[in-house]
Scaffold this active site. Structure first.
Site, PDB file in Angstrom:
ATOM      1  N   ARG A  37       4.273  18.456   2.632  1.00 33.55           N
ATOM      2  CA  ARG A  37       3.912  17.469   1.616  1.00 33.55           C
ATOM      3  C   ARG A  37       4.952  17.371   0.505  1.00 33.55           C
ATOM      4  O   ARG A  37       5.025  16.370  -0.193  1.00 33.55           O
ATOM      5  CB  ARG A  37       2.523  17.776   1.059  1.00 33.55           C
ATOM      6  CG  ARG A  37       1.872  16.547   0.501  1.00 33.55           C
ATOM      7  CD  ARG A  37       0.448  16.667  -0.012  1.00 33.55           C
ATOM      8  NE  ARG A  37      -0.399  17.675   0.510  1.00 33.55           N
ATOM      9  CZ  ARG A  37      -0.644  18.853  -0.077  1.00 33.55           C
ATOM     10  NH1 ARG A  37      -0.051  19.153  -1.218  1.00 33.55           N
ATOM     11  NH2 ARG A  37      -1.460  19.723   0.464  1.00 33.55           N
ATOM     12  N   TYR A  82       2.917  -8.509 -10.486  1.00 29.69           N
ATOM     13  CA  TYR A  82       2.458  -8.541  -9.091  1.00 29.69           C
ATOM     14  C   TYR A  82       0.932  -8.426  -9.058  1.00 29.69           C
ATOM     15  O   TYR A  82       0.357  -7.563  -9.724  1.00 29.69           O
ATOM     16  CB  TYR A  82       3.127  -7.342  -8.417  1.00 29.69           C
ATOM     17  CG  TYR A  82       2.920  -7.163  -6.947  1.00 29.69           C
ATOM     18  CD1 TYR A  82       3.246  -8.158  -6.035  1.00 29.69           C
ATOM     19  CD2 TYR A  82       2.454  -5.947  -6.453  1.00 29.69           C
ATOM     20  CE1 TYR A  82       3.088  -7.945  -4.677  1.00 29.69           C
ATOM     21  CE2 TYR A  82       2.306  -5.727  -5.098  1.00 29.69           C
ATOM     22  CZ  TYR A  82       2.619  -6.735  -4.213  1.00 29.69           C
ATOM     23  OH  TYR A  82       2.472  -6.514  -2.872  1.00 29.69           O
ATOM     24  N   ASP A  85       8.711  -2.949 -12.858  1.00 30.77           N
ATOM     25  CA  ASP A  85       8.782  -3.181 -11.414  1.00 30.77           C
ATOM     26  C   ASP A  85      10.079  -3.946 -11.161  1.00 30.77           C
ATOM     27  O   ASP A  85      10.213  -5.111 -11.528  1.00 30.77           O
ATOM     28  CB  ASP A  85       7.554  -3.986 -10.969  1.00 30.77           C
ATOM     29  CG  ASP A  85       7.501  -4.193  -9.450  1.00 30.77           C
ATOM     30  OD1 ASP A  85       8.576  -4.186  -8.817  1.00 30.77           O
ATOM     31  OD2 ASP A  85       6.391  -4.385  -8.925  1.00 30.77           O
ATOM     32  N   LYS A 113      10.848  -3.762   0.571  1.00 27.81           N
ATOM     33  CA  LYS A 113      11.552  -5.040   0.502  1.00 27.81           C
ATOM     34  C   LYS A 113      13.055  -4.862   0.793  1.00 27.81           C
ATOM     35  O   LYS A 113      13.414  -4.698   1.926  1.00 27.81           O
ATOM     36  CB  LYS A 113      11.297  -5.696  -0.858  1.00 27.81           C
ATOM     37  CG  LYS A 113       9.800  -5.707  -1.255  1.00 27.81           C
ATOM     38  CD  LYS A 113       8.965  -6.640  -0.406  1.00 27.81           C
ATOM     39  CE  LYS A 113       7.451  -6.447  -0.536  1.00 27.81           C
ATOM     40  NZ  LYS A 113       6.900  -6.552  -1.878  1.00 27.81           N
TER      41      LYS A 113
HETATM   42  C1  PLP Z   1       5.706  -6.144  -2.421  1.00 23.66           C
HETATM   43  C2  PLP Z   1       5.776  -5.779  -3.846  1.00 23.66           C
HETATM   44  C3  PLP Z   1       5.238  -4.582  -4.292  1.00 23.66           C
HETATM   45  C4  PLP Z   1       4.454  -3.652  -3.419  1.00 23.66           C
HETATM   46  O1  PLP Z   1       5.142  -3.120  -2.354  1.00 23.66           O
HETATM   47  P1  PLP Z   1       4.357  -2.663  -1.040  1.00 23.66           P
HETATM   48  O2  PLP Z   1       5.307  -1.759  -0.378  1.00 23.66           O
HETATM   49  O3  PLP Z   1       4.035  -3.912  -0.295  1.00 23.66           O
HETATM   50  O4  PLP Z   1       3.112  -1.958  -1.493  1.00 23.66           O
HETATM   51  C5  PLP Z   1       5.369  -4.280  -5.615  1.00 23.66           C
HETATM   52  N1  PLP Z   1       5.981  -5.108  -6.474  1.00 23.66           N
HETATM   53  C6  PLP Z   1       6.501  -6.268  -6.080  1.00 23.66           C
HETATM   54  C7  PLP Z   1       7.172  -7.136  -7.079  1.00 23.66           C
HETATM   55  C8  PLP Z   1       6.404  -6.660  -4.752  1.00 23.66           C
HETATM   56  O5  PLP Z   1       6.874  -7.841  -4.372  1.00 23.66           O
END
Ligand code: PLP
Length: 403
Positions: free
Chosen positions: A63, A117, A189, A214
């Site tokens: 972990r 988001y 973010d 992403k």
């Molecule tokens: C997709 C996304 C997330 C979350 O990512 P996941 O891996 O899908 O949980 C967070 N912030 C933004 C701006 C996103 O586009």
């Protein structure tokens, strides 16, 4: 091969050298995938000695990771000036929730940018609320209103740039400075630009969150998130993740590391194509607004030029005087754009969205827009040829108005 400890190295070089300082680095280019729940100790004494230390880079139990995950952490930390470490989470959202839970406690107030988001908003309104954390949404363009929203109990501010779906820029250094003045932690973010395009810690934020799903993964085949921070917040995040039991698979960490190596090239290419498409969209009579801060003349372009060193392939546009059925005809008739969530992969995607239901304090349609300016589409531009993508969109527009 000493690894990336030269402070003057440029990001493009760091993408190649980062995370390669481990003991395996002299033998192979990429760290082996350590699939391990169990690490073995030499003796009982050895086992007892390592238990209380809880240090990075020490085998303990699966972990707490293995050299595969540590290599990815090291590479991500190396990209963010001012960072003391990176914690990995099983998704981008898990990184947001994990970071918020690491910094907040019962009775605290969290300020959330209104263009954050959607799942971030749901976390504030859901699990955090249940654990006694209050939240207020604020308009990130209204600096005075933001400052007025602080109270004694305001502990953290959740920022995002550009805004999810609607792509508004905001003045992160100014917002982060206000948060700091009031003794609040600022989290940003930074999934859109990544550390290559926006240096969140350098711009005054305390914790930078990236959905590795992403651009870092980049191939639409993994889910992962990361939170990167200076030394003190990093320790807090790490402890929080350990207490929440977060861990990512070594296979996924190896995939993310592989994606990271080519991320610079991919972002450069996507940015170039996205700009060409944004310029083309701007000329179309079917399009009322192009939402793309990289586009000269767009709202927020000045902030993007001031604070960012790069962009990506994600942009949105609003249809002029069309309804939802027309929007669906457009999207359904595209060949090269898949219809789906996520973005940042090598393949292009299109997504219909309506913002109105998910904004609390910011107006949509925006002031100065027509009442019919509400049917929007987000495009994630991949690595296809720009002319082919534009031809595909032209076909979609034709089909939209034939219906
Ligand atoms: C997709 C996304 C997330 C979350 O990512 P996941 O891996 O899908 O949980 C967070 N912030 C933004 C701006 C996103 O586009």
């Amino acid at each position: 091969m000493a690894g990336g400890d030269d402070k003057n190295r440029k990001p493009a070089t760091r993408l190649v050298t980062g995370g390669r300082s481990g003991s395996f680095a002299k033998d192979v280019v990429n760290p082996p995938v350590w699939r391990a729940s169990t690490h073995l100790y030499d003796t009982c004494e050895d086992l007892r000695a390592r238990r209380p230390r809880n240090e990075d880079g020490q085998f303990y139990y699966g972990r707490r990771g293995s050299p595969t995950q540590w290599a990815l952490c090291e590479a991500l930390t190396d990209l963010e000036p001012g960072a003391g470490g990176t914690v990995l989470y099983p998704s981008g959202l898990a990184a947001i929730v994990g970071a918020l839970m690491a910094v907040l406690q019962n009775g605290d107030v969290l300020l959330v940018a209104d263009n954050a988001y959607d799942p971030t908003r749901n976390t504030a309104m859901g699990v955090l609320k249940r654990f006694g954390v209050e939240h207020r949404f604020f308009d990130p363009h209204d600096l005075a209103g933001f400052e007025a929203a602080f109270c004694e109990r305001t502990r953290a501010v959740m920022l995002e740039v550009p805004g999810s779906l609607t792509m508004e820029m905001c003045d992160i250094p100014a917002l982060a400075a206000v948060a700091r003045k009031h003794g609040a932690v600022s989290l940003v973010d930074n999934t859109w630009a990544t550390a290559l395009g926006f240096r969140g810690l350098e711009k005054g934020c305390d914790i930078v969150i990236t959905a590795l799903t992403k651009h870092v993964g980049g191939h639409s085949d993994l889910m992962m998130g990361a939170a990167t921070a200076g030394k003190a917040w990093y320790r807090r995040l790490r402890l929080g993740a350990q207490q929440l039991g977060h861990v990512v698979s070594p296979d996924d960490a190896a995939l993310a590391l592989r994606g990271l190596r080519t991320m610079g090239l991919r972002l450069e290419r996507e940015t170039q194509t996205a700009l060409a498409i944004a310029e083309w969209l701007q000329q179309r009579v079917e399009v009322a607004h192009v939402l793309c801060p990289m586009l000269p003349g767009s709202p927020g372009h000045d902030l993007w030029q001031r604070d960012f060193t790069g962009g990506c392939g994600l942009l949105s546009f609003v249809l002029a005087g069309r309804d939802d059925a027309a929007r669906c005809r457009l999207i359904d008739n595209l060949d090269l754009f898949g219809i789906g969530y996520s973005w940042g992969g090598f393949e292009s995607l299109a997504l219909p969205f309506d913002v109105e239901p998910v904004r609390a304090v910011m107006a949509w349609p925006k002031s100065g827009w027509g009442v019919e300016d509400r049917y929007a589409i987000r495009l994630s531009i991949g690595l296809e040829d720009a002319d082919d993508l534009i031809a595909d969109l032209a076909r979609g527009f034709a089909a939209m108005d034939e219906g």
